[in-house]
Enzyme design. Structure first.
Site, short mmCIF file in Angstrom:
data_model
loop_
_atom_site.label_atom_id
_atom_site.label_comp_id
_atom_site.label_asym_id
_atom_site.label_seq_id
_atom_site.Cartn_x
_atom_site.Cartn_y
_atom_site.Cartn_z
CG HIS A 1 8.69 38.50 -17.62
ND1 HIS A 1 7.75 39.45 -17.30
CD2 HIS A 1 8.00 37.33 -17.73
CE1 HIS A 1 6.56 38.89 -17.23
NE2 HIS A 1 6.68 37.62 -17.48
CE1 TYR B 1 0.52 31.03 -14.25
CE2 TYR B 1 1.36 31.91 -16.32
CZ TYR B 1 1.07 32.07 -14.98
OH TYR B 1 1.34 33.27 -14.37
CB THR C 1 -0.05 37.67 -13.31
OG1 THR C 1 1.13 36.99 -12.87
CG2 THR C 1 0.29 38.69 -14.39
#
Length: 789
Positions: free
Chosen positions: A397, A530, A543
């Site tokens: 990621h 979140y 993001t």
């Protein structure tokens, strides 16, 4: 990670001594004089030079606006609203005479102190840092370097802490869907077609409502590997010229050549199927109790410093080991074949997240791990296919986000659908192609020229005892994590996006509020929640954070649980909460969020050797960043599930997909009541649905002729335009343009279409080098290709 100029990056890529990669050479096949680096003359469906040029994959990069830096006062003014619901207000001793909690008083005081002392200086440093990076082309955004470090610096394992997963829907062709090798070959073929289209820059770029999105992350999708470092943070190394695929079966590693050097495909789906069948047959020759002792992949589950140390021991053992690791690191992606059949959807999700746990005991009472948890390489993009054909993705990621991985998965799944449709219609419409290929890529089968070029080869390692011991300890530590973790799937089918939209509510905001309410019903607390908001409308955007636990959401939760409140009052509170949530999401998507800005200010202080301001040790900041509910909305019809692990020990990781008629959840936690929370969430959705208008029913009118009255279109009350991953396309036509340059919005420089992300480059091995490395295994590729020819 330290930022380097594009010139420095290019120089690093050419230094074969620093990367220990042999220089590239041209390779001649034994059956012809055609170089493997020249495949353009034999494209099976080459495009005419008269065809109009398509929009290139990265053509829109230079026109993208840069992520703006909000003003310090604007960010700090919005901070109290983000944390007020989390600060104590239920304790009489904590409330002041004016009704404000002591924690909120302290929060406001820390904000004022930061605004008057450290803040302005840090804001000035951040603006100057971004300006210099923009002018010299070394920085994509003001937060890019710091956000990369947030992923690469921690020493914790990436398994269950970082890597997300997808579970794909069953394939369209039932004959392939239940056959492991056939499904894997189909997915692999579509994946390398995407690689080819990216190399030729014909891959259709992403856009939202006609506006381009940043495509930078696709440069780190294939051929990328997270490499551990013992003394420093990890690096993401990208092999831009990679042409081979790594295959993991029964804890053993194999690879095969998939592309020619120019990006043309060297294999078709039938070739890949034969390769995988040969690999699986060879891997089965070694019993699991033997292969588990040398399962190198489990080392990637270690804390990063431990993995770096083990890696150094492996490299120091022999030059052969170093070359083998370079082959692993430089592969396009990893294709994993698991010898397990998940018994249900919960186990399928867990298998894609961390593999299965199956401890067995040998005759001598020595146990070994027979589960799939060791049959992985978590530092790379992985396509995982189970024995029954069920497939999924697990991806590293640090360099890519869910939106990029979703595009990859969507395209390979859709390409499978188109291929299946073509197989049905080719005998009916033989004179034309009714379904044109989704991914344009040229194939020149190496098996027709020299099958040995693409023959699979096995990777072996010479492992010292200290590494063999570390493999065992890595497995036992991973097994502890798996046993302590729980993954539960909730497939809610009472209603979905259509019903929520019918009631003029934002589907994503509705689902977000429902998760907070479910926790409140179960534990009586409002907690930090979140949700990432996409900012790829900006150059190198990733993001921004949305915090669902707003004051409006807290009021709704309290009102919903109030026995004296009427359904009308509850619904009104829900509308207010969802509208506020959508408004804050809109701000974040436009580059006006608060958390990335504050995070960058904290990091710029550290970068300049300054003390961290007291604001970042305040109770408000700590509570905001202790994310109990880490959630993300990512999916479309190609996916059954999407998920990830919790980000704190006492938290939940919740990936969800909003469908037209339902919502799919994958919920994970450690030592918490995952199933109980899922059941509470299920009931919460049912109860919230009762507040809304029922679904429309169809009726037949008796009127033969009726005068129609034109009613002007009124946009919905909700902000559906930023619910990026719903099953159907967004329906709000008048969302403000979020990518138009304006005050504070700098456009990317003209040369910014080049790769500005700071990633190490790695040169690729040539076909000749790959062909000479590894152990050759038996394959029937030559015979099959010859018979087809």
């Amino acid at each position: 990670m330290a930022m380097a100029s594009s010139g420095e990056a290019a120089a690093d890529a050419k230094k074969s001594t620093s990367l220990n990669i042999a220089p590239r050479v041209s390779f001649k096949t034994s059956s012809s004089n055609t170089s493997i680096t020249d495949a353009t003359s034999s494209n099976c469906n080459g495009a005419s030079s008269l065809e109009p040029r398509r929009v290139g994959t990265y053509d829109g990069q230079a026109a993208l606006p840069r992520l703006p830096i909000p003003s310090l006062k604007e960010t700090l003014d919005r901070f109290p609203a983000a944390v007020c619901a989390l600060l104590s207000s239920d304790d009489e001793n904590s409330v002041n005479g004016d009704g404000t909690s002591k924690e909120m008083k302290d929060c406001l005081a820390s904000i004022q102190k930061f605004l008057e002392n450290d803040g302005p200086k840090l804001q000035e440093l951040l603006v100057e840092y971004e300006r210099k990076g923009r002018e010299n082309g070394t920085l994509g955004s003001f937060v890019e370097e710091f956000w990369s470090e947030a992923y690469l610096a921690p020493d914790s394992s990436v398994v269950m802490n970082l890597n997300p997963f997808f579970v794909l829907e069953d394939g369209p062709d039932t004959k392939k869907s239940n056959d492991q090798c056939a499904r894997a070959a189909s997915l692999c073929f579509s994946a390398i077609k995407i690689v080819s289209s990216l190399k030729s820059e014909t891959f259709v770029p992403d856009s939202f409502r006609g506006k381009p999105l940043c495509m930078d992350q696709f440069r780190a999708l294939f051929g990328a590997c997270r490499v551990p470092e013992a003394e420093e943070k990890d690096n993401v190394v990208v092999n831009m010229d990679s042409t081979h695929v790594l295959v993991l079966v029964n804890n053993q590693m194999y690879f095969f050549q998939a592309l020619w050097q120019d990006g043309t495909l060297a294999v078709n789906e039938d070739d890949i199927l034969e390769i995988l069948m040969a690999i699986r047959a060879d891997a089965s020759k070694i019993a699991p109790e033997v292969s588990s002792h040398t399962a190198m992949g489990v080392l990637t589950t270690l804390p990063r410093r431990e993995w770096a140390t083990a890696r150094k021991h492996i490299i120091a053992c022999s030059d052969h080991n170093k070359t083998a690791l370079d082959v692993v690191d430089g592969a396009l992606f990893v294709l994993v074949l698991d010898n397990i059949e998940p018994k249900d959807i919960h186990e399928a999700a867990a298998n894609m997240l961390h593999g299965t746990y199956n401890l067995r005991t040998e005759d001598n009472l020595i146990d070994y791990q027979a589960g799939s948890c060791c049959n992985r390489w978590y530092d790379k993009l992985q396509i995982i296919v189970c024995k029954d054909g069920r497939a999924g993705i697990n991806f590293e990621h640090s360099a890519i986000d869910g939106h990029t991985a979703l595009r990859f998965v969507s395209d390979i799944f859709a390409d499978n659908v188109v291929s299946f449709a073509q197989s049905i219609t080719k005998t009916i419409y033989s004179d034309r192609n009714v379904f044109p290929s989704l991914i344009q890529a040229h194939v020149r089968r190496a098996s027709l020229e020299n099958p040995k070029l693409i023959a699979p080869r096995k990777l072996t390692f010479e492992l010292p005892q200290c590494v063999l011991d570390k493999i065992y300890y890595a497995e036992t530590a991973l097994s502890d994590q798996i046993v302590a973790s729980d993954t539960f799937v909730l497939e809610f089918t009472e209603y979905g996006k259509n019903f929520i939209v019918q009631n003029k509510l934002s589907p994503d905001s509705f689902v977000q509020i429902s998760m907070q309410l479910a926790y409140y019903r179960l534990y009586g607390k409002i907690v930090s929640q979140y949700e990432p908001v996409l900012t790829k409308a900006f150059y190198h955007g990733r993001t921004e954070a949305m915090r669902t636990a707003t004051e409006k959401a807290a009021i709704f939760c309290q009102k919903f649980m109030d026995q004296s409140a009427t359904p009308k009052e509850k619904l009104e509170a829900l509308r207010v909460a969802t509208q506020h949530h959508s408004a804050v999401v809109k701000q974040a998507a436009e580059g006006n969020g608060i958390e990335r800005h504050l995070f960058a200010l904290k990091c710029i202080a550290e970068k300049n050797g300054l003390d961290t301001p007291e604001f970042f040790s305040s109770a408000a900041w700590k509570k905001l960043n202790h994310t109990i509910l880490s959630t993300s909305n990512c999916g479309n019809p190609s996916l059954r599930l999407f998920g990830f692990g919790p980000v704190v020990q006492d938290g939940f990781g919740i990936g969800y997909i909003i469908r037209d008629t339902g919502v799919q959840y994958s919920i994970s936690s450690k030592h918490r009541q995952t199933k109980r929370y899922a059941n509470t969430l299920n009931q919460t959705l049912i109860d919230m649905g009762k507040l809304l208008q029922p679904k429309h029913t169809v009726s037949v009118s008796c009127d033969i002729i009726a005068k129609s009255k034109i009613i002007p279109h009124k946009p919905p009350e909700y902000l559906d335009g930023f619910d990026f991953f719903g099953q159907t396309s967004p329906s709000t036509p008048n969302t403000p343009d979020i990518s138009v340059s304006g005050p504070g919005h700098h456009r990317a420089p003209e040369g910014s279409s080049s790769f500005a992300r700071v990633l190490r480059r790695q040169s690729s091995y040539t076909a000749a080098q790959l062909k000479s490395f590894g152990e050759e295994i038996f394959s029937t590729l030559g015979d099959i290709a010859e018979s087809e020819s």
